[in-house]
Design an enzyme around this catalytic site. Structure first.
Site, PDB file in Angstrom:
ATOM      1  N   PRO A  24       0.829  -1.135  -0.166  1.00 33.98           N
ATOM      2  CA  PRO A  24       0.021   0.093  -0.110  1.00 33.98           C
ATOM      3  C   PRO A  24       0.912   1.240  -0.192  1.00 33.98           C
ATOM      4  O   PRO A  24       1.882   1.425   0.684  1.00 33.98           O
ATOM      5  CB  PRO A  24      -0.856  -0.165   1.376  1.00 33.98           C
ATOM      6  N   CYS A  26       0.396   5.404  -0.002  1.00 28.45           N
ATOM      7  CA  CYS A  26      -0.570   6.646   0.082  1.00 28.45           C
ATOM      8  C   CYS A  26      -0.083   7.348  -1.160  1.00 28.45           C
ATOM      9  O   CYS A  26       0.857   7.879  -1.602  1.00 28.45           O
ATOM     10  CB  CYS A  26      -0.270   7.330   1.124  1.00 28.45           C
ATOM     11  N   ALA A  58      -3.517   2.673   2.022  1.00 31.64           N
ATOM     12  CA  ALA A  58      -4.267   2.995   3.388  1.00 31.64           C
ATOM     13  C   ALA A  58      -5.512   3.842   3.123  1.00 31.64           C
ATOM     14  O   ALA A  58      -5.419   4.881   2.779  1.00 31.64           O
ATOM     15  CB  ALA A  58      -3.302   3.692   4.362  1.00 31.64           C
ATOM     16  N   GLN A 101      -5.911  -1.912   1.997  1.00 34.14           N
ATOM     17  CA  GLN A 101      -5.467  -1.801   3.728  1.00 34.14           C
ATOM     18  C   GLN A 101      -6.416  -0.736   4.182  1.00 34.14           C
ATOM     19  O   GLN A 101      -6.439   0.375   3.616  1.00 34.14           O
ATOM     20  CB  GLN A 101      -4.187  -1.191   3.610  1.00 34.14           C
ATOM     21  N   TYR A 184      -0.043   4.261  13.839  1.00 31.67           N
ATOM     22  CA  TYR A 184      -1.244   4.713  13.768  1.00 31.67           C
ATOM     23  C   TYR A 184      -2.135   4.146  14.686  1.00 31.67           C
ATOM     24  O   TYR A 184      -1.873   3.529  15.663  1.00 31.67           O
ATOM     25  CB  TYR A 184      -1.806   4.496  12.067  1.00 31.67           C
ATOM     26  N   ARG A 325       8.138   1.871  -2.201  1.00 32.38           N
ATOM     27  CA  ARG A 325       8.854   2.928  -3.070  1.00 32.38           C
ATOM     28  C   ARG A 325       9.908   2.328  -4.283  1.00 32.38           C
ATOM     29  O   ARG A 325       9.666   2.878  -5.302  1.00 32.38           O
ATOM     30  CB  ARG A 325       9.851   3.417  -2.165  1.00 32.38           C
TER      31      ARG A 325
END
Length: 370
Positions: A24, A26, A58, A101, A184, A325
Site C-alpha cells: 500500500p 498513500c 491505506a 489496506q 497509527y 517505493r
C-alpha cells in the site's frame, strides 16, 4: 531450480500467482475520500504489472481516520462508487489480485501530505480536525493533543472498520490488510509509548493487544470466510520503550489462533528513533515471526534487487516480499525479476511484444557486455 519468488501461494480461497506484493502506498490524491482519475492511472498500471498481489493504499474507515484530507476513504456511498469505477477498469485489463489496506490514523491524523511538508494541521487551520488515540499523548513536539478514546469512541472505530469491510466486499476486493503499524491507531494501542492507559486496554501486552484484536475479530466476522484477512504491524518500534520483537511474536501467535491468514511485518512510527535503514532492514523481524509462529509472513524494507527477494523467500525468511517505493520507481519490477530469475510473469496482451523473450536481439548486446 524454479524460482521460489515465482511460486504460487494460497491464502484461504485466494491463490496468488507469485510472492511479489505491491505494498500500500498513500497517494494523497483523493477528494473527500473518493478515488480520482489519478487512482485510475496509478492502480490501473499496477494491476497489469504481473505482481502476485496489489494492495490499495491505506484507506480511511472514517473522515477522521485519514492521515490527510487527500487520503483515500471508504465510509460513504460516494467513496464506494468512485473506487468501484477504478476497480472495474483494473479487472477488465489487469492480471493481478487486488486487496485493500483499511486503517485509522489515530494521533497521526490531521496532517499535511508529505509533499506539502508533512506537518500536523493545528487547531484552527483549514481542514484540521480533532484526533483520537489510546491516550491523550501527542505524537511529538508541535503535534496536536489527541483525545483519549472512551468505550463509545472505541465502539465507533470498530463499527467504522466493519462498514468499510462490508463496502470492500461489495466492491469484490480479494483481500483485506488491516493497518496496525507505523504509529497509527491500532499500532498506538500496541505500543507502550503511545498507550499509557490504566484500564484493561493498557499496561500489559495482553491488555495492549485487546483493542486491535477486537477490531480484527469484528472484521473477520463480516468478511466472507473464503477471503483472506491479514494485518500489517511493527516487528519492532525501534525504540527500547516501545513494542518489541518479543511482543511481535506473541501478537502474531494470538492472531494466528483467531484466524489471521498473514502478517506484514514493518516497524517504527510510534516515536522518532534513529532507524538503521539499509536494504532488508525489516526482514529479520519478519523472519523471526515466521520461524516462531508459522504464520504466512510478508517481509518489507528496501527490498530492491530480485536476487535478494529470491533469497528471502527461498531461505524461508518470509513467504512474500512487499515493495513500495521500489515499485514507485520501477512499476514493472516483477517483469525484471522474472527475467533475471528465469521465471514467468504475466503481461497484458497489448505489451507481449515487449517481453525480452519476444525481442531477444534488443537485449543481446547488453547481456554480452555484462
Amino acid at each position: 531450480m524454479p524460482s521460489a519468488l515465482f511460486q504460487p501461494i494460497r491464502l484461504r480461497g485466494l491463490e496468488l500467482p507469485n510472492r511479489i506484493v505491491i505494498a500500500p502506498m498513500c497517494q494523497y490524491s483523493a477528494e473527500d475520500g473518493s478515488a480520482t482519475d489519478w487512482h485510475m492511472i496509478h492502480l490501473g498500471g499496477y494491476a497489469l504489472s504481473g505482481a502476485g498481489l496489489l494492495i490499495i493504499e491505506a484507506t480511511g474507515i472514517s473522515p477522521e481516520g485519514r492521515i490527510t484530507t487527500g487520503c483515500l476513504g471508504l465510509w460513504s456511498d460516494e467513496n464506494e462508487a468512485a473506487l468501484g469505477r477504478v476497480l472495474k477498469a483494473c479487472r477488465r485489463y489487469g492480471n493481478t489480485p487486488i486487496g485493500i489496506q483499511l486503517g485509522h490514523a489515530g494521533r497521526k491524523a490531521s496532517a499535511q501530505a508529505p509533499q506539502d511538508g508533512g506537518k500536523p494541521l493545528l487547531e484552527g487551520e483549514p481542514g484540521a480536525w480533532q484526533t483520537v488515540a489510546p491516550s491523550a499523548v501527542p505524537f511529538g513536539d508541535g503535534w496536536h493533543r489527541p483525545l483519549a478514546l472512551d468505550r463509545e469512541g472505541m465502539d465507533k472505530v470498530v463499527a467504522d472498520f466493519v462498514q468499510a469491510t462490508q463496502r470492500a466486499d461489495r466492491l469484490g476486493i480479494d483481500l483485506i490488510e488491516l493497518h496496525g503499524a507505523h504509529g497509527y491507531l491500532l499500532s498506538s494501542f500496541l505500543s507502550p509509548i503511545a498507550n499509557q492507559r490504566n484500564d484493561e486496554y493498557g499496561g500489559s501486552l495482553e491488555n495492549r493487544m485487546r483493542f486491535p484484536l477486537e477490531v480484527f475479530d469484528a472484521v473477520r466476522a463480516v468478511w466472507p470466510e473464503p477471503k483472506p484477512l491479514g494485518i500489517r504491524f511493527n516487528g519492532t518500534d525501534w525504540d527500547a520503550a516501545g513494542f518489541t520483537p518479543d511482543d511481535a511474536v506473541a501478537f502474531a501467535a494470538v492472531l494466528k489462533e483467531r484466524g489471521c491468514d498473514f502478517v506484514d511485518i514493518s516497524g517504527g512510527g510510534n516515536s522518532l528513533p534513529r532507524i538503521p535503514v539499509k536494504p532488508g532492514y525489516q526482514v529479520p523481524a519478519a523472519a523471526r515471526v515466521k520461524a516462531e509462529t508459522g504464520i504466512a509472513t510478508m517481509a518489507v524494507g528496501m527490498i530492491r534487487e530480485p536476487a535478494y527477494a529470491e533469497e528471502i523467500v527461498a531461505s524461508g525468511q518470509a513467504d512474500m516480499v512487499a515493495l513500495a517505493r521500489g515499485m514507485l520507481y520501477e512499476p514493472r519490477w516483477a517483469w525484471r525479476a522474472a527475467e533475471e530469475l528465469g521465471a514467468e510473469a504475466a503481461y497484458p496482451p497489448q505489451y507481449e511484444r515487449g517481453r525480452p523473450a519476444k525481442w531477444p536481439q534488443a537485449f543481446s548486446r547488453r547481456d554480452a557486455a555484462e
